[in-house]
Scaffold this active site. Structure first.
Site, PDB file in Angstrom:
ATOM      1  N   HIS A 146      -0.956  -1.034  12.182  1.00 38.24           N
ATOM      2  CA  HIS A 146      -1.331  -0.461  10.883  1.00 38.24           C
ATOM      3  C   HIS A 146      -2.801  -0.053  10.952  1.00 38.24           C
ATOM      4  O   HIS A 146      -3.658  -0.623  10.274  1.00 38.24           O
ATOM      5  CB  HIS A 146      -1.106  -1.506   9.791  1.00 38.24           C
ATOM      6  CG  HIS A 146      -0.992  -0.938   8.416  1.00 38.24           C
ATOM      7  ND1 HIS A 146      -1.238   0.380   8.118  1.00 38.24           N
ATOM      8  CD2 HIS A 146      -0.682  -1.542   7.225  1.00 38.24           C
ATOM      9  CE1 HIS A 146      -1.074   0.576   6.825  1.00 38.24           C
ATOM     10  NE2 HIS A 146      -0.732  -0.566   6.260  1.00 38.24           N
TER      11      HIS A 146
ATOM     12  N   ARG B 273       4.525   7.357   8.285  1.00 42.18           N
ATOM     13  CA  ARG B 273       4.670   5.940   7.946  1.00 42.18           C
ATOM     14  C   ARG B 273       6.136   5.587   8.157  1.00 42.18           C
ATOM     15  O   ARG B 273       7.021   6.114   7.458  1.00 42.18           O
ATOM     16  CB  ARG B 273       4.264   5.679   6.493  1.00 42.18           C
ATOM     17  CG  ARG B 273       4.455   4.220   6.045  1.00 42.18           C
ATOM     18  CD  ARG B 273       4.115   4.077   4.564  1.00 42.18           C
ATOM     19  NE  ARG B 273       4.427   2.762   4.041  1.00 42.18           N
ATOM     20  CZ  ARG B 273       3.579   1.736   3.986  1.00 42.18           C
ATOM     21  NH1 ARG B 273       2.357   1.894   4.444  1.00 42.18           N
ATOM     22  NH2 ARG B 273       3.934   0.576   3.480  1.00 42.18           N
TER      23      ARG B 273
ATOM     24  N   ARG C  56      -8.730   1.923   1.013  1.00 36.29           N
ATOM     25  CA  ARG C  56      -7.728   2.675   1.784  1.00 36.29           C
ATOM     26  C   ARG C  56      -7.968   4.171   1.646  1.00 36.29           C
ATOM     27  O   ARG C  56      -7.861   4.933   2.612  1.00 36.29           O
ATOM     28  CB  ARG C  56      -6.310   2.353   1.303  1.00 36.29           C
ATOM     29  CG  ARG C  56      -5.796   0.964   1.577  1.00 36.29           C
ATOM     30  CD  ARG C  56      -5.680   0.641   3.053  1.00 36.29           C
ATOM     31  NE  ARG C  56      -4.971   1.646   3.835  1.00 36.29           N
ATOM     32  CZ  ARG C  56      -3.637   1.838   3.847  1.00 36.29           C
ATOM     33  NH1 ARG C  56      -2.852   1.094   3.102  1.00 36.29           N
ATOM     34  NH2 ARG C  56      -3.103   2.769   4.612  1.00 36.29           N
TER      35      ARG C  56
ATOM     36  N   ASP D 287      -0.660 -11.731   4.257  1.00 39.04           N
ATOM     37  CA  ASP D 287       0.274 -10.630   3.995  1.00 39.04           C
ATOM     38  C   ASP D 287       1.589 -11.249   3.543  1.00 39.04           C
ATOM     39  O   ASP D 287       1.784 -12.475   3.639  1.00 39.04           O
ATOM     40  CB  ASP D 287       0.458  -9.807   5.276  1.00 39.04           C
ATOM     41  CG  ASP D 287       1.191  -8.487   5.055  1.00 39.04           C
ATOM     42  OD1 ASP D 287       1.435  -8.126   3.890  1.00 39.04           O
ATOM     43  OD2 ASP D 287       1.531  -7.837   6.056  1.00 39.04           O
TER      44      ASP D 287
ATOM     45  N   GLN E  88      -5.101   0.900   7.826  1.00 38.57           N
ATOM     46  CA  GLN E  88      -5.417  -0.288   7.034  1.00 38.57           C
ATOM     47  C   GLN E  88      -6.651  -0.989   7.594  1.00 38.57           C
ATOM     48  O   GLN E  88      -7.478  -1.522   6.849  1.00 38.57           O
ATOM     49  CB  GLN E  88      -4.226  -1.240   7.029  1.00 38.57           C
ATOM     50  CG  GLN E  88      -4.447  -2.538   6.273  1.00 38.57           C
ATOM     51  CD  GLN E  88      -4.442  -2.352   4.775  1.00 38.57           C
ATOM     52  OE1 GLN E  88      -3.527  -1.755   4.222  1.00 38.57           O
ATOM     53  NE2 GLN E  88      -5.460  -2.864   4.097  1.00 38.57           N
TER      54      GLN E  88
ATOM     55  N   CYS F 103      -3.391  -6.989   2.044  1.00 40.66           N
ATOM     56  CA  CYS F 103      -3.116  -5.546   2.097  1.00 40.66           C
ATOM     57  C   CYS F 103      -2.177  -5.087   0.983  1.00 40.66           C
ATOM     58  O   CYS F 103      -2.016  -3.878   0.789  1.00 40.66           O
ATOM     59  CB  CYS F 103      -2.572  -5.153   3.460  1.00 40.66           C
ATOM     60  SG  CYS F 103      -1.147  -6.115   4.002  1.00 40.66           S
TER      61      CYS F 103
END
Length: 331
Positions: free
Chosen positions: A132, A105, A313, A228, A135, A268
């Protein structure tokens, strides 16, 4: 089917493969709820490399690996020499010789691609500035849990259309046959080359890709409205500019009046919807905003699915790790 593959970006996979991962995630979630063991990574060792801090990604990988029977070693950027004293390539070779799988990440997509090229074990992209992908499996899993299908649904993303979540949503929706509208000011529309790539996938899947400056128009008949944070990691110096650009793109209850009667809200996380964080207080003091990308009313509404999405997730990351590194028998 996916054994030994990296999971670096959505375009590496077909619609059938992404659908398989979504359905496998739902299956593993059911096993978890019924307390049925599913230790596909028994005796494996998993490496987690985090340039960027995280709550959900780190928790999801750690718990998923444990449920699958693997052990986890965490490396923050003060714990590892990658990119400083040691190249990404050399780090990949070393880590790959010791671990059975690597999560990364961080900032650069090229770094996770380099890890994937040289590690010799599956590498999973926990987030980069461009994409991502883990996700996405959770997001479309949540949508499928709600509607029982994906193809032909209408998804709206409101906010900075150039960020990693918007990029991944647009590409993944196009691959899966989900219609998507990116609601953003024109200067924050996704990159033109990415839009062309999404449109090419959409021609095959039947999806419709729209870029809309008018957020109300974008939300008409939406089945899911997604947002987001307005300021991405690494763009803190552009905070005032981004807020001024995106003030008109807050997700409010009024927008859901334009949407489908069963529309859901997705985020998210983390979300700035009240004053219960130090950042929230700062935004209030500096910019006079008590809510940012989503109103508190929407965030707490019955149709808000962000916490289901957050839990997913873990189930989806578990599916990704098991499918790519678990020696599954799939007839």
């Amino acid at each position: 089917m996916l054994q030994g593959q990296n999971f670096l970006k959505e375009t590496d996979f077909t619609a059938e493969e992404l659908t398989y991962l979504i359905d496998f995630s739902i299956h593993l979630k059911e096993l978890k709820k019924k307390n049925i063991p599913h230790r596909y990574l028994e005796r494996q060792n998993i490496c987690l490399i985090f340039e960027k801090t995280s709550t959900r990604t780190r928790s999801a990988f750690s718990v998923a690996a444990s449920d699958l029977g693997a052990s986890v070693e965490y490396f923050g950027m003060t714990d590892i020499q990658m990119g400083n004293k040691e190249s990404v390539e050399d780090t990949a070779i070393v880590m790959g010789s010791m671990f059975d799988g690597i999560e990364f990440r961080g900032f650069k997509q090229t770094d996770v691609e380099t890890l994937g090229k040289y590690a010799g074990v599956p590498v999973w992209n926990g987030l980069t500035d461009e994409f991502h992908p883990t996700q996405m499996i959770a997001d479309f899993m949540t949508i499928k849990e709600t509607y029982g299908r994906l193809e032909g649904l209408n998804l709206v993303y409101a906010g900075d259309g150039r960020n990693n979540v918007a990029n991944s949503l647009m590409i993944t929706a196009a691959i899966l046959g989900v219609n998507i509208a990116i609601a953003a000011p024109k200067e924050l529309f996704p990159a033109e080359d990415l839009v062309k790539q999404a449109q090419a996938y959409a021609e095959e899947s039947g999806a419709v890709i729209r870029l809309e400056e008018d957020i109300q128009k974008a939300c008409q008949n939406a089945h899911a409205i997604y947002t987001d944070v307005w300021i991405s990691m690494g763009e803190e110096d552009l905070m005032e500019e981004r807020i001024n650009q995106l003030k008109g793109y807050q997700v409010t209850a009024e927008l859901f009046e334009e949407a489908d009667d069963q529309a859901i809200f997705l985020h998210c996380l983390p979300a700035y919807h009240d004053l219960k964080t130090s950042n929230g207080v700062y935004f209030k003091e500096e910019f006079g905003l008590e809510e940012m990308e989503v109103s508190d009313e929407v965030f707490r509404a019955p149709y808000a699915k962000q916490f289901q999405q957050a839990e997913n997730r873990m189930h989806s990351i578990k599916a990704i790790m098991a499918a790519t590194n678990g020696h599954l028998f799939v007839p």
